[in-house]
Design a protein around this motif. Structure first.
Motif, PDB file in Angstrom:
ATOM      1  N   GLY A  11       0.776  -1.233   0.000  1.00  0.00           N
ATOM      2  CA  GLY A  11       0.000   0.000   0.000  1.00  0.00           C
ATOM      3  C   GLY A  11       0.805   1.280   0.000  1.00  0.00           C
ATOM      4  N   LEU A  12       2.132   1.199   0.118  1.00  0.00           N
ATOM      5  CA  LEU A  12       2.955   2.403   0.118  1.00  0.00           C
ATOM      6  C   LEU A  12       3.088   2.927  -1.306  1.00  0.00           C
ATOM      7  CD1 LEU A  12       3.761   0.872   2.791  1.00  0.00           C
ATOM      8  CD2 LEU A  12       5.952   2.054   2.630  1.00  0.00           C
ATOM      9  N   ASP A  13       3.137   4.253  -1.457  1.00  0.00           N
ATOM     10  CA  ASP A  13       3.334   4.795  -2.796  1.00  0.00           C
ATOM     11  C   ASP A  13       4.768   4.547  -3.247  1.00  0.00           C
ATOM     12  OD1 ASP A  13       5.022   6.821  -1.734  1.00  0.00           O
ATOM     13  OD2 ASP A  13       3.332   8.171  -1.449  1.00  0.00           O
ATOM     14  N   ALA A  14       5.043   4.801  -4.519  1.00  0.00           N
ATOM     15  CA  ALA A  14       6.337   4.451  -5.103  1.00  0.00           C
ATOM     16  C   ALA A  14       7.496   5.131  -4.375  1.00  0.00           C
ATOM     17  CB  ALA A  14       6.353   4.827  -6.581  1.00  0.00           C
ATOM     18  N   ILE A  49       2.310  -2.070   6.284  1.00  0.00           N
ATOM     19  CA  ILE A  49       1.086  -1.759   5.540  1.00  0.00           C
ATOM     20  C   ILE A  49       0.694  -0.302   5.766  1.00  0.00           C
ATOM     21  CG2 ILE A  49      -1.345  -2.348   5.211  1.00  0.00           C
ATOM     22  CD1 ILE A  49      -0.727  -5.146   6.254  1.00  0.00           C
ATOM     23  N   ASP A  50       0.442   0.413   4.679  1.00  0.00           N
ATOM     24  CA  ASP A  50      -0.026   1.796   4.776  1.00  0.00           C
ATOM     25  C   ASP A  50      -1.469   1.782   5.258  1.00  0.00           C
ATOM     26  OD1 ASP A  50      -0.986   4.434   4.257  1.00  0.00           O
ATOM     27  OD2 ASP A  50       0.675   4.720   2.859  1.00  0.00           O
ATOM     28  N   CYS A  51      -1.712   2.429   6.400  1.00  0.00           N
ATOM     29  CA  CYS A  51      -3.032   2.379   7.043  1.00  0.00           C
ATOM     30  C   CYS A  51      -3.813   3.678   6.904  1.00  0.00           C
ATOM     31  CB  CYS A  51      -2.870   2.033   8.518  1.00  0.00           C
ATOM     32  SG  CYS A  51      -2.120   0.424   8.813  1.00  0.00           S
ATOM     33  N   ASP A  52      -3.363   4.605   6.058  1.00  0.00           N
ATOM     34  CA  ASP A  52      -4.063   5.878   5.925  1.00  0.00           C
ATOM     35  C   ASP A  52      -5.266   5.791   4.993  1.00  0.00           C
ATOM     36  OD1 ASP A  52      -2.612   7.226   7.765  1.00  0.00           O
ATOM     37  OD2 ASP A  52      -1.282   8.233   6.349  1.00  0.00           O
ATOM     38  N   GLY A  67      -2.496 -13.310  13.548  1.00  0.00           N
ATOM     39  CA  GLY A  67      -1.227 -13.676  14.159  1.00  0.00           C
ATOM     40  C   GLY A  67      -0.006 -13.275  13.360  1.00  0.00           C
ATOM     41  N   GLU A  68      -0.200 -12.516  12.263  1.00  0.00           N
ATOM     42  CA  GLU A  68       0.933 -12.082  11.463  1.00  0.00           C
ATOM     43  C   GLU A  68       1.600 -10.865  12.110  1.00  0.00           C
ATOM     44  OE1 GLU A  68      -0.052 -11.562   7.352  1.00  0.00           O
ATOM     45  OE2 GLU A  68      -1.397 -13.289   7.313  1.00  0.00           O
ATOM     46  N   ARG A  69       2.896 -10.702  11.828  1.00  0.00           N
ATOM     47  CA  ARG A  69       3.642  -9.547  12.359  1.00  0.00           C
ATOM     48  C   ARG A  69       3.431  -8.369  11.403  1.00  0.00           C
ATOM     49  NH1 ARG A  69       6.916 -14.036  13.001  1.00  0.00           N
ATOM     50  NH2 ARG A  69       7.550 -14.496  15.142  1.00  0.00           N
ATOM     51  N   VAL A  70       2.800  -7.315  11.896  1.00  0.00           N
ATOM     52  CA  VAL A  70       2.420  -6.185  11.056  1.00  0.00           C
ATOM     53  C   VAL A  70       2.977  -4.888  11.631  1.00  0.00           C
ATOM     54  CG1 VAL A  70       0.503  -4.837  10.125  1.00  0.00           C
ATOM     55  CG2 VAL A  70       0.304  -7.329  10.309  1.00  0.00           C
ATOM     56  N   ILE A  71       3.530  -4.043  10.753  1.00  0.00           N
ATOM     57  CA  ILE A  71       3.904  -2.676  11.116  1.00  0.00           C
ATOM     58  C   ILE A  71       2.857  -1.745  10.520  1.00  0.00           C
ATOM     59  CG2 ILE A  71       5.605  -0.825  10.841  1.00  0.00           C
ATOM     60  CD1 ILE A  71       7.780  -2.936  10.674  1.00  0.00           C
ATOM     61  N   PHE A  72       2.184  -0.990  11.377  1.00  0.00           N
ATOM     62  CA  PHE A  72       1.163  -0.046  10.934  1.00  0.00           C
ATOM     63  C   PHE A  72       1.851   1.253  10.521  1.00  0.00           C
ATOM     64  CE2 PHE A  72      -1.159  -3.155  13.190  1.00  0.00           C
ATOM     65  CZ  PHE A  72      -2.502  -3.066  12.844  1.00  0.00           C
ATOM     66  N   TYR A  73       1.702   1.619   9.249  1.00  0.00           N
ATOM     67  CA  TYR A  73       2.378   2.789   8.708  1.00  0.00           C
ATOM     68  C   TYR A  73       1.355   3.853   8.335  1.00  0.00           C
ATOM     69  CZ  TYR A  73       5.005   5.696   5.389  1.00  0.00           C
ATOM     70  OH  TYR A  73       5.581   6.743   4.728  1.00  0.00           O
ATOM     71  N   GLY A  74       1.547   5.073   8.846  1.00  0.00           N
ATOM     72  CA  GLY A  74       0.616   6.149   8.515  1.00  0.00           C
ATOM     73  C   GLY A  74       0.503   7.156   9.634  1.00  0.00           C
ATOM     74  N   ASN A  75      -0.355   8.141   9.434  1.00  0.00           N
ATOM     75  CA  ASN A  75      -0.556   9.181  10.438  1.00  0.00           C
ATOM     76  C   ASN A  75      -1.954   9.190  11.025  1.00  0.00           C
ATOM     77  OD1 ASN A  75       2.065  10.222  10.298  1.00  0.00           O
ATOM     78  ND2 ASN A  75       1.571  11.563   8.575  1.00  0.00           N
TER      79      ASN A  75
END
Length: 218
Positions: A11-14, A49-52, A67-75
């Motif tokens: 989900g992150l932009d280029a 994952i981009d969460c915005d 149960g997956e390891r997730v980093i929540f990315y966004g503001n």
């Protein structure tokens, strides 16, 4: 793909993908484990994952519940509420701090057990888990070559000496200093093949070219 810890980007932009990938390459030697980007999300040990966007946030929450390891990315407020969180814009210090919260010691031990079960001739090896401090590095001419080998994968001391052109004694002294500084890990592996040795030599040659390009010394 080696057996290092892998991250998939979703989900992150280029631009953010490029920045994140570049920072991972630069910071990997500073984290407690080796990290690399993978395009196979099913094989990734961690997902950023981009969460915005509503869809991205829903995906991140669903995967975390599975149960997956997730980093929540966004503001967004929802992303900031999670322990594994990275805000925008990406900063090297934030990535380093976030990745170092993951503990893969148990996985590493399992990989060692699997290797022991698959070979009748185990070999003692070592691998750097982070770059040694300047005092250790300056104690040996050629330390950069040796660190490049030891960061890539577990190798025996004899193999490390052959791949770097250093003496076995020099390698042993350097490894003992790294062991005292707790920046190296002792691992049992199968006997290295000629193919593995050639792959390591290519890595050292590439590292040497990069050092020449950027004017590094070591």
């Amino acid at each position: 793909m080696n057996h290092g810890n892998t991250i998939s980007i979703q989900g992150l932009d280029a631009r953010d993908q490029m920045v994140f990938s570049s920072l991972i390459s630069l910071l990997s030697f500073k984290t407690s484990d080796e990290w690399e980007i993978t395009t196979d999300e099913h094989q990734a040990k961690v997902k950023i994952i981009d969460c915005d966007s509503p869809a991205g946030l829903k995906n991140a929450i669903r995967r975390e519940k599975m149960g997956e390891r997730v980093i929540f990315y966004g503001n967004c407020t929802e992303a900031k509420a999670h322990e594994k969180y990275l805000g925008k814009p990406l900063r090297a210090a934030d990535i380093l701090s976030c990745l170092n919260t993951f503990d893969f010691q148990e996985i590493s031990h399992k990989e060692t057990r699997d290797v022991l079960q698959s070979t009748a001739q185990p070999t003692n090896a070592v691998r750097l888990i982070r770059w040694p401090d300047r005092t250790i590095c300056t104690s040996l001419h050629g330390s950069s070559r040796l660190c490049a080998v030891l960061l890539k994968k577990p190798v025996s001391l004899q193999m490390a000496a052959e791949m770097t052109g250093l003496t076995l004694g020099e390698v042993e002294v350097f490894v003992n200093r790294c062991r005292d500084a707790k920046c190296i890990r002792d691992i049992v592996i199968k006997t290295e093949s000629r193919i593995e040795k050639q792959a390591g030599e290519k890595h050292v040659n590439l590292f040497g070219k990069l050092r020449m390009k950027f004017g590094a010394r070591g």
